[in-house]
Design a protein around this motif. Structure first.
Motif, short mmCIF file in Angstrom:
data_model
loop_
_atom_site.label_atom_id
_atom_site.label_comp_id
_atom_site.label_asym_id
_atom_site.label_seq_id
_atom_site.Cartn_x
_atom_site.Cartn_y
_atom_site.Cartn_z
N ARG A 200 74.00 43.02 75.31
CA ARG A 200 74.80 41.96 74.71
C ARG A 200 74.04 40.64 74.68
N PRO A 201 74.29 39.86 73.62
CA PRO A 201 75.20 40.14 72.52
C PRO A 201 74.53 40.88 71.37
N GLY A 202 75.25 41.82 70.78
CA GLY A 202 74.90 42.34 69.48
C GLY A 202 73.92 43.48 69.37
N HIS A 203 73.38 44.00 70.48
CA HIS A 203 72.35 45.02 70.39
C HIS A 203 72.87 46.37 70.90
N ILE A 204 72.66 47.42 70.10
CA ILE A 204 73.07 48.75 70.49
C ILE A 204 72.16 49.77 69.80
N ILE B 101 70.99 54.98 64.82
CA ILE B 101 71.86 53.85 64.55
C ILE B 101 71.48 52.73 65.50
N VAL B 102 71.19 51.55 64.94
CA VAL B 102 70.69 50.43 65.74
C VAL B 102 71.40 49.15 65.33
N GLY B 103 71.82 48.38 66.32
CA GLY B 103 72.32 47.04 66.10
C GLY B 103 71.31 46.06 66.65
N ASP B 104 70.85 45.12 65.82
CA ASP B 104 69.77 44.21 66.21
C ASP B 104 70.26 42.80 66.53
N PHE C 29 65.49 48.04 70.37
CA PHE C 29 66.42 47.98 69.25
C PHE C 29 65.69 47.78 67.92
N THR C 30 64.47 48.26 67.86
CA THR C 30 63.72 48.27 66.61
C THR C 30 63.80 49.68 66.02
N TRP C 31 63.42 49.80 64.76
CA TRP C 31 63.46 51.11 64.10
C TRP C 31 62.39 51.16 63.02
#
Length: 207
Positions: free
Chosen positions: A65-69, A81-84, A195-197
């Motif tokens: 947190r915040p915002g990374h998954i 599936i990535v949240g950056d 959290f990179t892709w």
């Protein structure tokens, strides 16, 4: 797009304020959920995803947190599936497709933003025991956004005395997908590089 059976978990849903008094009797439970959310900086776990047909997939989950998954599926499932921090990205490496949308338009916004006060935006769902707390998020004015219900279980030593057990997503056609978490660990070191892709789309050369 080819994301069919995966996309339900992340179908858009808006956070809306419940009707006055809808969660008053459960204020202590909601306080515990808020305390948990505000105490978690990072989380790692394994997960099991079950769709409405009973088919299951598994993988590893990273959250910061915040915002990374990051949802990394089992071997043989070419999906990531990535949240950056700003957007959620769904990558299908088999067909080389990428789909992105703002985190704020996803039900995961309630999970990824520790400042999101669920006392204002969530609604408690009755459970059979005080050891389990369920919080539902939906927009009744936009049923196409579906419903997300997060499930927390009392656990001594966990942040706020609770641990996230998983969540259930239901779309406007009543298609149900559930995520169950196991081996959950909190507030360890999770680098931003997790959290990179890698973009699978072909590079277009300038003529």
């Amino acid at each position: 797009m080819t994301f069919g059976k995966y996309a339900l978990i992340f179908a858009p849903v808006a956070l809306v304020m419940p009707m006055p008094g809808s969660a008053q009797s459960g204020s202590a439970k909601m306080d515990r959920v808020v305390a948990h959310m505000q105490s978690v900086g990072t989380m790692t776990s394994t997960f099991t995803q079950t769709d409405r047909r009973g088919s299951t997939l598994s993988g590893k989950l990273l959250l910061k947190r915040p915002g990374h998954i990051r949802f990394e599926y089992q071997k043989g499932v070419p999906l990531l599936i990535v949240g950056d921090g700003k957007a959620l990205t769904m990558v299908d490496y088999e067909v080389r497709q990428v789909q992105r949308w703002p985190i704020r338009n996803s039900p995961l916004a309630a999970l990824l933003d520790p400042g999101q006060d669920l006392r204002r935006y969530g609604k408690l769902v009755a459970t059979s025991t005080d050891d389990v707390i369920s919080v539902e998020v939906r927009d009744p004015k936009r049923p196409e956004f579906g419903v997300i219900t997060m499930v927390f279980v009392r656990q001594a030593g966990a942040p706020g005395g609770l641990t996230l057990n998983g969540w259930v997503a239901l779309d406007s056609k009543n298609n149900r997908t559930s995520i169950r978490l196991d081996n959950v660990k909190y507030n360890g070191n999770v680098p931003n590089s997790a959290f990179t892709w890698k973009d699978p789309r072909p590079v277009r050369r300038k003529s």
